[in-house]
Design a protein around this motif. Structure first.
Motif, PDB file in Angstrom:
ATOM      1  N   HIS A  11     -19.546  72.595  11.296  1.00 30.01           N
ATOM      2  CA  HIS A  11     -20.981  72.532  11.608  1.00 30.01           C
ATOM      3  C   HIS A  11     -21.453  71.104  11.468  1.00 30.01           C
ATOM      4  O   HIS A  11     -20.846  70.310  10.768  1.00 30.01           O
ATOM      5  N   ARG A  12     -22.527  70.858  12.100  1.00 29.55           N
ATOM      6  CA  ARG A  12     -23.219  69.586  11.912  1.00 29.55           C
ATOM      7  C   ARG A  12     -24.397  69.884  11.009  1.00 29.55           C
ATOM      8  O   ARG A  12     -25.226  70.745  11.320  1.00 29.55           O
ATOM      9  N   TYR A  13     -24.462  69.216   9.869  1.00 29.79           N
ATOM     10  CA  TYR A  13     -25.519  69.458   8.906  1.00 29.79           C
ATOM     11  C   TYR A  13     -26.526  68.321   8.980  1.00 29.79           C
ATOM     12  O   TYR A  13     -26.204  67.183   8.677  1.00 29.79           O
ATOM     13  N   ARG A  14     -27.713  68.632   9.419  1.00 28.60           N
ATOM     14  CA  ARG A  14     -28.765  67.631   9.562  1.00 28.60           C
ATOM     15  C   ARG A  14     -29.476  67.439   8.228  1.00 28.60           C
ATOM     16  O   ARG A  14     -29.896  68.403   7.602  1.00 28.60           O
ATOM     17  N   LEU A  15     -29.588  66.185   7.834  1.00 23.43           N
ATOM     18  CA  LEU A  15     -30.298  65.868   6.608  1.00 23.43           C
ATOM     19  C   LEU A  15     -31.802  65.856   6.857  1.00 23.43           C
ATOM     20  O   LEU A  15     -32.258  65.508   7.941  1.00 23.43           O
ATOM     21  N   ARG A  16     -32.524  66.192   5.829  1.00 24.46           N
ATOM     22  CA  ARG A  16     -33.972  66.003   5.836  1.00 24.46           C
ATOM     23  C   ARG A  16     -34.245  64.639   5.193  1.00 24.46           C
ATOM     24  O   ARG A  16     -33.384  64.092   4.497  1.00 24.46           O
ATOM     25  N   VAL A  17     -35.426  64.126   5.419  1.00 26.89           N
ATOM     26  CA  VAL A  17     -35.786  62.845   4.820  1.00 26.89           C
ATOM     27  C   VAL A  17     -35.632  62.917   3.309  1.00 26.89           C
ATOM     28  O   VAL A  17     -35.114  61.982   2.681  1.00 26.89           O
ATOM     29  N   ALA A  18     -36.016  64.027   2.690  1.00 26.11           N
ATOM     30  CA  ALA A  18     -35.895  64.173   1.236  1.00 26.11           C
ATOM     31  C   ALA A  18     -34.427  64.052   0.797  1.00 26.11           C
ATOM     32  O   ALA A  18     -34.125  63.404  -0.218  1.00 26.11           O
ATOM     33  N   TYR A  20     -31.995  62.475   2.472  1.00 27.00           N
ATOM     34  CA  TYR A  20     -31.622  61.090   2.764  1.00 27.00           C
ATOM     35  C   TYR A  20     -32.109  60.154   1.648  1.00 27.00           C
ATOM     36  O   TYR A  20     -31.358  59.301   1.163  1.00 27.00           O
ATOM     37  N   LEU A  21     -33.355  60.333   1.229  1.00 29.29           N
ATOM     38  CA  LEU A  21     -33.905  59.494   0.164  1.00 29.29           C
ATOM     39  C   LEU A  21     -33.183  59.728  -1.161  1.00 29.29           C
ATOM     40  O   LEU A  21     -32.933  58.782  -1.910  1.00 29.29           O
ATOM     41  N   ALA A  22     -32.821  60.981  -1.441  1.00 26.30           N
ATOM     42  CA  ALA A  22     -32.078  61.284  -2.667  1.00 26.30           C
ATOM     43  C   ALA A  22     -30.703  60.616  -2.633  1.00 26.30           C
ATOM     44  O   ALA A  22     -30.246  60.055  -3.638  1.00 26.30           O
ATOM     45  N   LEU A  23     -30.027  60.674  -1.492  1.00 20.33           N
ATOM     46  CA  LEU A  23     -28.730  60.013  -1.356  1.00 20.33           C
ATOM     47  C   LEU A  23     -28.868  58.500  -1.515  1.00 20.33           C
ATOM     48  O   LEU A  23     -28.058  57.857  -2.185  1.00 20.33           O
ATOM     49  N   ALA A  24     -29.885  57.942  -0.899  1.00 14.95           N
ATOM     50  CA  ALA A  24     -30.111  56.498  -1.008  1.00 14.95           C
ATOM     51  C   ALA A  24     -30.373  56.106  -2.457  1.00 14.95           C
ATOM     52  O   ALA A  24     -29.824  55.109  -2.958  1.00 14.95           O
ATOM     53  N   LYS A  25     -31.187  56.891  -3.146  1.00 16.56           N
ATOM     54  CA  LYS A  25     -31.517  56.605  -4.554  1.00 16.56           C
ATOM     55  C   LYS A  25     -30.275  56.686  -5.439  1.00 16.56           C
ATOM     56  O   LYS A  25     -30.132  55.938  -6.390  1.00 16.56           O
ATOM     57  N   ILE A  37     -31.884  59.415  11.940  1.00 15.09           N
ATOM     58  CA  ILE A  37     -32.333  59.790  13.278  1.00 15.09           C
ATOM     59  C   ILE A  37     -31.849  61.211  13.550  1.00 15.09           C
ATOM     60  O   ILE A  37     -30.647  61.471  13.536  1.00 15.09           O
ATOM     61  N   ALA A  38     -32.782  62.117  13.789  1.00 18.21           N
ATOM     62  CA  ALA A  38     -32.467  63.521  14.080  1.00 18.21           C
ATOM     63  C   ALA A  38     -31.550  64.115  13.017  1.00 18.21           C
ATOM     64  O   ALA A  38     -30.658  64.892  13.317  1.00 18.21           O
ATOM     65  N   GLY A  39     -31.754  63.730  11.757  1.00 14.38           N
ATOM     66  CA  GLY A  39     -30.979  64.266  10.659  1.00 14.38           C
ATOM     67  C   GLY A  39     -29.647  63.586  10.431  1.00 14.38           C
ATOM     68  O   GLY A  39     -28.939  63.916   9.486  1.00 14.38           O
ATOM     69  N   ASP A  40     -29.281  62.633  11.273  1.00 14.94           N
ATOM     70  CA  ASP A  40     -28.020  61.911  11.140  1.00 14.94           C
ATOM     71  C   ASP A  40     -28.259  60.547  10.501  1.00 14.94           C
ATOM     72  O   ASP A  40     -29.178  59.827  10.886  1.00 14.94           O
ATOM     73  N   VAL A  41     -27.410  60.189   9.546  1.00 19.00           N
ATOM     74  CA  VAL A  41     -27.472  58.868   8.939  1.00 19.00           C
ATOM     75  C   VAL A  41     -26.754  57.908   9.874  1.00 19.00           C
ATOM     76  O   VAL A  41     -25.583  58.086  10.195  1.00 19.00           O
ATOM     77  N   ILE A  42     -27.476  56.893  10.321  1.00 24.05           N
ATOM     78  CA  ILE A  42     -26.927  55.883  11.220  1.00 24.05           C
ATOM     79  C   ILE A  42     -26.720  54.603  10.419  1.00 24.05           C
ATOM     80  O   ILE A  42     -27.662  54.080   9.820  1.00 24.05           O
ATOM     81  N   SER A  84     -40.797  62.350  10.804  1.00 19.89           N
ATOM     82  CA  SER A  84     -40.741  63.808  10.679  1.00 19.89           C
ATOM     83  C   SER A  84     -39.846  64.151   9.493  1.00 19.89           C
ATOM     84  O   SER A  84     -39.353  63.255   8.800  1.00 19.89           O
ATOM     85  N   ASP A  85     -39.579  65.429   9.300  1.00 20.54           N
ATOM     86  CA  ASP A  85     -38.688  65.859   8.222  1.00 20.54           C
ATOM     87  C   ASP A  85     -37.251  65.385   8.422  1.00 20.54           C
ATOM     88  O   ASP A  85     -36.480  65.334   7.470  1.00 20.54           O
ATOM     89  N   ASN A  86     -36.861  65.049   9.661  1.00 19.92           N
ATOM     90  CA  ASN A  86     -35.483  64.651   9.944  1.00 19.92           C
ATOM     91  C   ASN A  86     -35.347  63.264  10.550  1.00 19.92           C
ATOM     92  O   ASN A  86     -34.248  62.878  10.963  1.00 19.92           O
ATOM     93  N   ASP A  87     -36.445  62.520  10.626  1.00 19.52           N
ATOM     94  CA  ASP A  87     -36.409  61.205  11.268  1.00 19.52           C
ATOM     95  C   ASP A  87     -37.113  60.161  10.409  1.00 19.52           C
ATOM     96  O   ASP A  87     -38.309  60.282  10.124  1.00 19.52           O
ATOM     97  N   MET A  88     -36.358  59.140  10.023  1.00 12.90           N
ATOM     98  CA  MET A  88     -36.927  57.993   9.321  1.00 12.90           C
ATOM     99  C   MET A  88     -36.199  56.742   9.798  1.00 12.90           C
ATOM    100  O   MET A  88     -35.319  56.211   9.139  1.00 12.90           O
ATOM    101  N   PRO A  89     -36.565  56.273  11.000  1.00 16.23           N
ATOM    102  CA  PRO A  89     -35.909  55.072  11.535  1.00 16.23           C
ATOM    103  C   PRO A  89     -36.363  53.819  10.792  1.00 16.23           C
ATOM    104  O   PRO A  89     -37.338  53.839  10.034  1.00 16.23           O
ATOM    105  N   ARG A  90     -35.646  52.757  11.065  1.00 21.45           N
ATOM    106  CA  ARG A  90     -35.953  51.457  10.461  1.00 21.45           C
ATOM    107  C   ARG A  90     -36.046  50.428  11.586  1.00 21.45           C
ATOM    108  O   ARG A  90     -35.105  49.664  11.833  1.00 21.45           O
ATOM    109  N   PRO A  91     -37.183  50.422  12.299  1.00 18.78           N
ATOM    110  CA  PRO A  91     -37.342  49.474  13.415  1.00 18.78           C
ATOM    111  C   PRO A  91     -37.286  48.023  12.933  1.00 18.78           C
ATOM    112  O   PRO A  91     -37.546  47.736  11.765  1.00 18.78           O
TER     113      PRO A  91
END
Length: 188
Positions: A11-18, A20-25, A37-42, A84-91
């Motif tokens: 399966h492809r498991y899409r991350l939520r921003v929460a 992603y932030l927990a992993l980053a922390k 982007i769309a739940g994927d860490v780029i 959104s819940d699954n998108d936090m880009p870094r322009p």
């Protein structure tokens, strides 16, 4: 149903921003530049001089023009934007009316996003344009350092930008959605 039952098949498991932030922390992305982007860490590519210079100069020109016009908007680089819940880009560049505070830059405060691209041009003009238009970012620019063109997009409707134009590096670009914002690109 257990987690083991769910995880057995691929399966492809899409991350939520929460998530992603927990992993980053926790340090999961330490030493890497990433965006969600769309739940994927780029994982973003290293930044070399042509990209770095264009981003720095365009950011400077944007900030200078905003200041000269008396605008209260702020132009900064590489902030995370909560779409959104699954998108936090870094322009590469963000123009916002809410630069201060905790956490990512709020979607409602964003007036203009800029991506500077060379190897990411297709993604920036395709996937990211759709993403930003779908979240009703009023205006979006892609500064393509390889073809020396700024692709200006505005009027988001149904996941795409209804209005677009191209400006060659060296010509001035005037924002379609921010009064008084004109940027010289002669030095790019």
């Amino acid at each position: 149903m257990t987690a083991q039952d769910v995880l057995q098949s691929p399966h492809r498991y899409r991350l939520r921003v929460a998530d992603y932030l927990a992993l980053a922390k926790s340090g999961a992305f330490e030493g890497m530049q990433t965006e969600l982007i769309a739940g994927d860490v780029i994982v973003m590519s290293p930044e070399f001089r042509p990209h770095w210079y264009a981003k720095s100069e365009l950011g400077y020109q944007l900030r200078k023009s905003l200041e000269l016009s008396g605008s209260r908007l702020f132009s900064g680089d590489e902030g995370s934007v909560a779409l959104s819940d699954n998108d936090m880009p870094r322009p590469d560049i963000i123009v916002t009316d809410e630069p201060r505070g905790d956490g990512p830059i709020p979607l409602a405060s964003v007036r203009l996003l800029v991506e500077v691209s060379s190897s990411t041009s297709a993604t920036d003009k395709g996937l990211k344009a759709e993403l930003y238009a779908g979240h009703e970012i009023p205006e979006y620019w892609v500064a393509d350092v390889d073809d020396r063109t700024i692709h200006q997009m505005w009027s988001p409707i149904d996941g795409s930008y209804a209005e677009q134009r191209e400006i060659a590096f060296g010509d001035a670009i005037t924002a379609a959605t921010i009064a008084g914002l004109t940027v010289a690109t002669a030095t790019l």
